[in-house]
Design an enzyme around this catalytic site. Structure first.
Site, PDB file in Angstrom:
ATOM      1  N   GLY A 272       0.832  -1.207   0.000  1.00  0.00           N
ATOM      2  CA  GLY A 272       0.000   0.000   0.000  1.00  0.00           C
ATOM      3  C   GLY A 272       0.862   1.251   0.000  1.00  0.00           C
ATOM      4  O   GLY A 272       0.568   2.233  -0.694  1.00  0.00           O
ATOM      5  N   GLU A 273       1.937   1.207   0.777  1.00  0.00           N
ATOM      6  CA  GLU A 273       2.870   2.341   0.857  1.00  0.00           C
ATOM      7  C   GLU A 273       3.452   2.629  -0.530  1.00  0.00           C
ATOM      8  O   GLU A 273       3.594   3.783  -0.933  1.00  0.00           O
ATOM      9  CB  GLU A 273       3.973   1.953   1.853  1.00  0.00           C
ATOM     10  CG  GLU A 273       5.028   2.991   2.049  1.00  0.00           C
ATOM     11  CD  GLU A 273       5.953   2.673   3.244  1.00  0.00           C
ATOM     12  OE1 GLU A 273       5.577   1.858   4.114  1.00  0.00           O
ATOM     13  OE2 GLU A 273       7.045   3.246   3.293  1.00  0.00           O
ATOM     14  N   ARG A 274       3.795   1.575  -1.252  1.00  0.00           N
ATOM     15  CA  ARG A 274       4.423   1.747  -2.570  1.00  0.00           C
ATOM     16  C   ARG A 274       3.436   2.295  -3.598  1.00  0.00           C
ATOM     17  O   ARG A 274       3.775   3.160  -4.405  1.00  0.00           O
ATOM     18  CB  ARG A 274       5.018   0.412  -3.031  1.00  0.00           C
ATOM     19  CG  ARG A 274       6.258   0.087  -2.234  1.00  0.00           C
ATOM     20  CD  ARG A 274       6.788  -1.303  -2.427  1.00  0.00           C
ATOM     21  NE  ARG A 274       7.930  -1.491  -1.523  1.00  0.00           N
ATOM     22  CZ  ARG A 274       8.452  -2.651  -1.183  1.00  0.00           C
ATOM     23  NH1 ARG A 274       7.960  -3.780  -1.672  1.00  0.00           N
ATOM     24  NH2 ARG A 274       9.469  -2.713  -0.354  1.00  0.00           N
TER      25      ARG A 274
END
Ligand SMILES: Cc1cc2nc3c(=O)[nH]c(=O)nc-3n(C[C@H](O)[C@H](O)[C@H](O)COP(=O)(O)OP(=O)(O)OC[C@H]3O[C@@H](n4cnc5c(N)ncnc54)[C@H](O)[C@@H]3O)c2cc1C
Length: 410
Positions: A272-274
């Site tokens: 999700g961060e990426r």
């Protein structure tokens, strides 16, 4: 009946068609992408309005001092911190595309550091808290985080282990109903302002990937030390901390997810961060492009606007192609996420490509500005410095390439 342009040119039509009748290509389509609805567009307008009116006026000061903490409660009040969180926790109950809209529009506040600080809170800490947290943890941490009353940070990286998460040394040792944590974390975004940290630790040093556990650690506990505010190339509006944990005692109720499964939990979080980082890169590259297009239409050299030199026109064409390619990758991957997949390969490709082209675009925008591009007031040098982070943070280019390569069994 529509008539093709050619027949009109040849004068073969009996009746001259009106302009609207002519079948012609559309060079300026502004139709929204199919993943977005009218609700998303309304959200887009309100985030943009907030960013332009309430954030942008402070952006230059925040480059010197880091952004003010009031941003969190204010965004909480407006409902922007829990856009894709369930309504029962105070969120808006929206879909993943709402998070994309927030990331795209918050950039209109002209502060990359602020966008990053907010994204850590909304898209890096909240999703694992929602996915793995107990009801009690959600009430204690998620609900106030959505209101902006508690600020979150995420602690994975250590002085001796960044890409190699398996090499972290921070330990959490069980002692009755508590865990005792010792170790350190570095480059932690929001680390100075945060009220709690989602901390990655090892609970069993001999268990390999099954020896990691996550904890929710209030930052005011005895033994949590905010050692140093780190100076950096860009993202100046964000605060970046070196943190130490010395015999920090946390109750076992603060263990997030399953004991021993923290490595898998944090790898889930990183996807999700990426993807949200990739979305931020595309939006930032687009803003840089727009600003530079305006400049190229105004700046004159050798008696004409510089945008009309073929070499400059082609630079814009190259940049537009890169931005649009990255955008389609991000939106298509977001569509897959929204429809229940979590495709590691495509997320890694989107992150790798979007962060690379964002840096390339910013660099080219500096070039098109000439000397002005090197000056602070035109903001393109700042964009370059801010975006350079994305080839490192959330997994470096080299790690993305390793993940993509491995996904083919290599
Ligand atoms: C401004 C900023 C904010 C950040 N915010 C946070 C945060 O909030 N929380 C957090 O936990 N972390 C944060 N980070 C840390 C960031 O995620 C790491 O810097 C990143 O993962 C790289 O780790 P490293 O710096 O230790 O580099 P290293 O892992 O030491 O890598 C050094 C170089 O070696 C290469 N390399 C390493 N392993 C391999 C390999 N297997 N194959 C090929 N090449 C390899 C890398 O690609 C890189 O080029 C932040 C970093 C910055 C700069």
């Amino acid at each position: 009946m529509a008539t093709v342009e050619g027949s009109k040119r040849n004068g073969s039509t009996a009746q001259a068609p009106t302009r609207a009748d002519v079948l012609k290509p559309d060079y300026g389509s502004t139709r929204k992408h199919f993943i977005f609805t009218d609700d998303h567009e309304r959200l887009r307008e309100s985030v943009a309005r907030f960013a332009e009116k309430e954030l942008a006026p402070h952006a230059d000061r925040w480059e010197q001092e880091t952004f003010d903490d009031w941003v969190f409660p204010r965004m909480g009040e407006l409902g922007f911190l829990g856009l894709s969180m369930p309504e029962r926790y105070g969120g808006q109950g929206g879909d993943y595309y709402a998070s994309i809209v927030l990331t795209e529009e918050i950039g209109k506040g002209n502060s990359g550091g602020l966008g990053m600080g907010v994204a850590v809170h909304t898209d890096m800490v909240m999703p694992p808290l929602l996915a793995f947290g107990t009801e009690d943890q959600k009430q204690r941490f998620l609900v106030p985080a959505i209101r902006g009353e508690l600020i979150a940070c995420l602690g994975i990286t250590e002085p001796d282990a960044g890409s190699d998460v398996r090499g972290i040394k921070t330990r959490a040792v069980r002692d009755g109903d508590e865990f005792v944590i010792n170790g350190s974390k570095t480059y932690i975004t929001n680390g100075h302002r945060a009220n709690f940290i989602l901390l990655v630790t090892k609970t069993d040093a001999d268990a390999g990937y099954d020896g990691f556990s996550l904890f929710l650690v209030p930052m005011d506990l005895p033994g949590v030390i905010r050692e140093k505010k780190l100076e950096k190339l860009g993202m100046h509006a964000s605060d970046t901390a070196l943190l130490a944990f010395q015999d920090v005692r946390v109750p076992s109720e603060n263990l997030l997810g399953q004991e021993g499964k923290g490595f898998y939990h944090i790898m889930w979080e990183l996807q999700g961060e990426r993807l949200i980082s990739a979305a931020g890169c595309v939006a930032a590259a687009q803003r840089c492009f727009d600003r530079t297009l305006q400049y190229a239409n105004e700046r004159k050299a050798f008696g004409r606007e510089i945008g009309h030199f073929q070499v400059i026109r082609h630079k814009f064409a190259e940049m537009a192609t890169k931005i649009e390619t990255a955008r389609q990758m991000v939106y298509t991957t977001a569509w897959r996420v929204q429809n229940g997949e979590y495709p590691v390969r495509e997320i890694s490709i989107a992150k790798l490509y979007a962060s690379r082209i964002a840096v390339e675009v910013a660099d080219e925008c500096i070039q098109i500005h000439g000397g002005a591009g090197y000056m602070r007031e035109y903001h393109v040098e700042r964009a370059w410095r801010d975006m350079r982070l994305f080839r490192i943070g959330a997994g470096t280019d080299e790690i993305m390439l390793a993940v993509i390569g491995r996904s083919y069994g290599l």
